[in-house]
Design a protein around this motif. Structure first.
Motif, PDB file in Angstrom:
ATOM      1  N   LYS A 145       0.844  -1.207   0.000  1.00 30.99           N
ATOM      2  CA  LYS A 145       0.000   0.000   0.000  1.00 30.99           C
ATOM      3  C   LYS A 145       0.873   1.247   0.000  1.00 30.99           C
ATOM      4  N   GLY A 146       1.931   1.239   0.795  1.00 28.81           N
ATOM      5  CA  GLY A 146       2.855   2.369   0.809  1.00 28.81           C
ATOM      6  C   GLY A 146       3.567   2.552  -0.523  1.00 28.81           C
ATOM      7  N   PHE A 147       3.910   1.443  -1.180  1.00 29.13           N
ATOM      8  CA  PHE A 147       4.525   1.511  -2.509  1.00 29.13           C
ATOM      9  C   PHE A 147       3.578   2.208  -3.482  1.00 29.13           C
ATOM     10  N   ILE A 148       2.328   1.811  -3.464  1.00 30.66           N
ATOM     11  CA  ILE A 148       1.341   2.438  -4.342  1.00 30.66           C
ATOM     12  C   ILE A 148       1.183   3.915  -3.993  1.00 30.66           C
ATOM     13  N   ASP A 149       1.053   4.218  -2.712  1.00 28.96           N
ATOM     14  CA  ASP A 149       0.893   5.613  -2.285  1.00 28.96           C
ATOM     15  C   ASP A 149       2.064   6.480  -2.725  1.00 28.96           C
ATOM     16  N   ARG A 150       3.271   5.962  -2.624  1.00 25.43           N
ATOM     17  CA  ARG A 150       4.458   6.769  -2.901  1.00 25.43           C
ATOM     18  C   ARG A 150       4.859   6.780  -4.376  1.00 25.43           C
ATOM     19  N   VAL A 151       4.583   5.701  -5.114  1.00 23.46           N
ATOM     20  CA  VAL A 151       5.095   5.586  -6.481  1.00 23.46           C
ATOM     21  C   VAL A 151       4.022   5.857  -7.537  1.00 23.46           C
ATOM     22  N   PHE A 152       2.818   5.400  -7.334  1.00 28.32           N
ATOM     23  CA  PHE A 152       1.734   5.606  -8.306  1.00 28.32           C
ATOM     24  C   PHE A 152       1.125   6.993  -8.073  1.00 28.32           C
ATOM     25  N   ALA A 153       1.939   7.994  -8.217  1.00 22.55           N
ATOM     26  CA  ALA A 153       1.566   9.361  -7.843  1.00 22.55           C
ATOM     27  C   ALA A 153       0.941  10.124  -9.005  1.00 22.55           C
ATOM     28  N   LYS A 154       0.134  11.110  -8.631  1.00 21.55           N
ATOM     29  CA  LYS A 154      -0.435  12.041  -9.610  1.00 21.55           C
ATOM     30  C   LYS A 154       0.725  12.744 -10.320  1.00 21.55           C
ATOM     31  N   GLY A 155       0.605  12.836 -11.618  1.00 21.02           N
ATOM     32  CA  GLY A 155       1.675  13.437 -12.411  1.00 21.02           C
ATOM     33  C   GLY A 155       2.614  12.389 -12.990  1.00 21.02           C
ATOM     34  N   PHE A 156       2.622  11.197 -12.404  1.00 22.30           N
ATOM     35  CA  PHE A 156       3.392  10.076 -12.944  1.00 22.30           C
ATOM     36  C   PHE A 156       2.459   8.978 -13.451  1.00 22.30           C
ATOM     37  N   VAL A 187      -7.154  10.476 -15.722  1.00 24.32           N
ATOM     38  CA  VAL A 187      -6.618   9.958 -16.981  1.00 24.32           C
ATOM     39  C   VAL A 187      -5.348   9.179 -16.648  1.00 24.32           C
ATOM     40  N   GLY A 188      -5.323   7.925 -17.043  1.00 24.78           N
ATOM     41  CA  GLY A 188      -4.159   7.082 -16.774  1.00 24.78           C
ATOM     42  C   GLY A 188      -2.964   7.458 -17.621  1.00 24.78           C
ATOM     43  N   LEU A 189      -1.804   7.499 -16.997  1.00 28.19           N
ATOM     44  CA  LEU A 189      -0.563   7.824 -17.700  1.00 28.19           C
ATOM     45  C   LEU A 189       0.326   6.597 -17.928  1.00 28.19           C
ATOM     46  N   LEU A 190      -0.121   5.431 -17.462  1.00 27.51           N
ATOM     47  CA  LEU A 190       0.674   4.204 -17.619  1.00 27.51           C
ATOM     48  C   LEU A 190       0.034   3.259 -18.637  1.00 27.51           C
ATOM     49  N   TYR A 216      -1.093   9.010 -13.091  1.00 20.87           N
ATOM     50  CA  TYR A 216      -2.383   9.537 -13.541  1.00 20.87           C
ATOM     51  C   TYR A 216      -2.370  11.057 -13.420  1.00 20.87           C
ATOM     52  N   GLU A 217      -3.350  11.666 -14.047  1.00 28.93           N
ATOM     53  CA  GLU A 217      -3.596  13.103 -13.904  1.00 28.93           C
ATOM     54  C   GLU A 217      -5.096  13.303 -14.032  1.00 28.93           C
ATOM     55  N   TYR A 218      -5.546  14.503 -13.829  1.00 30.33           N
ATOM     56  CA  TYR A 218      -6.965  14.801 -13.988  1.00 30.33           C
ATOM     57  C   TYR A 218      -7.178  15.728 -15.172  1.00 30.33           C
ATOM     58  N   LEU A 254      -4.871   0.260 -10.655  1.00 33.79           N
ATOM     59  CA  LEU A 254      -4.303  -0.012 -11.974  1.00 33.79           C
ATOM     60  C   LEU A 254      -5.202   0.496 -13.099  1.00 33.79           C
ATOM     61  N   GLY A 255      -6.497   0.276 -12.972  1.00 33.39           N
ATOM     62  CA  GLY A 255      -7.427   0.759 -13.984  1.00 33.39           C
ATOM     63  C   GLY A 255      -7.378   2.272 -14.113  1.00 33.39           C
ATOM     64  N   MET A 256      -7.347   2.963 -12.986  1.00 29.95           N
ATOM     65  CA  MET A 256      -7.289   4.427 -12.997  1.00 29.95           C
ATOM     66  C   MET A 256      -5.999   4.929 -13.637  1.00 29.95           C
ATOM     67  N   CYS A 257      -4.939   4.150 -13.522  1.00 32.16           N
ATOM     68  CA  CYS A 257      -3.642   4.550 -14.078  1.00 32.16           C
ATOM     69  C   CYS A 257      -3.483   4.141 -15.543  1.00 32.16           C
ATOM     70  N   GLY A 258      -4.535   3.545 -16.132  1.00 31.90           N
ATOM     71  CA  GLY A 258      -4.509   3.199 -17.549  1.00 31.90           C
ATOM     72  C   GLY A 258      -3.966   1.818 -17.849  1.00 31.90           C
TER      73      GLY A 258
END
Length: 189
Positions: free
Chosen positions: A93-104, A114-117, A106-108, A151-155
């Protein structure tokens, strides 16, 4: 295919370790595979926000740059972890919180994420001790949360989910059957 395995389990002799071995041993030799073992890596799952570390800077944080590079490198992600207390291990969970960040990750655009991955797919393999019918209808399963909300949110699509239910009540034969299934699915990647 470039495959990144994200593994979150501290016991190197437990069932999740057997799942990891089954996956690794049965991937085609033509694949390029990297293993990110969060416990062996001693990943720090703790988010810190203060005047030096702001949430808006997570996407460029130097201490997680190598993890973002691994995700960018990958074409296929494989997550292997147990469900504890209806959730993923805190380190994941911490990995996701720290690495799957907005701007990397996903973005809005307006109100919508909008998924960026995009261009990646994933396979989530979880195990838990709850009987399957109870788990399906009564508990929030974070394998499904990872699949849909993260994962879905990140594309990242498609995302395949394999749940190994009621592990504590399974026989050695049943566990071997699970591992053979995982091996066969790994060979098909």
């Amino acid at each position: 295919m470039k495959i990144l395995i994200v593994y979150a389990y501290p016991n190197q002799t437990g069932f999740s370790a057997a799942v990891l071995n089954a996956v690794q041993e049965n991937l085609k030799a033509s694949h390029q595979v990297k293993l990110l073992d969060l416990y062996q890596e001693n990943f720090d799952p703790v988010l810190v926000f203060n005047e030096q570390q702001r949430r808006r800077d997570l996407a460029t944080e130097a201490s997680t740059a190598n993890y973002r590079e691994m995700l960018e490198w990958s074409e296929q992600l494989i997550f292997i972890f147990p469900i504890w207390w209806s959730g993923m291990p805190a380190i994941l969970k911490g990995f996701i919180d720290r690495v799957f960040a907005k701007g990397f990750a996903y973005e809005y655009k307006g109100l919508l994420p909008v998924g960026l991955l995009k261009g990646r797919q994933a396979w989530v393999i979880t195990s838990h001790d709850t009987p399957k019918p109870y788990a399906r209808f009564m508990q929030q399963d974070y394998g499904r949360v990872l699949k849909r909300q993260v994962l879905g949110m990140c594309g990242i699509k498609p995302v395949k989910l394999t749940e190994i239910a009621y592990l504590r009540g399974s026989s050695n034969e049943k566990r071997e059957k699970y591992l053979r299934k995982i091996a066969k699915m790994s060979q098909a990647l």
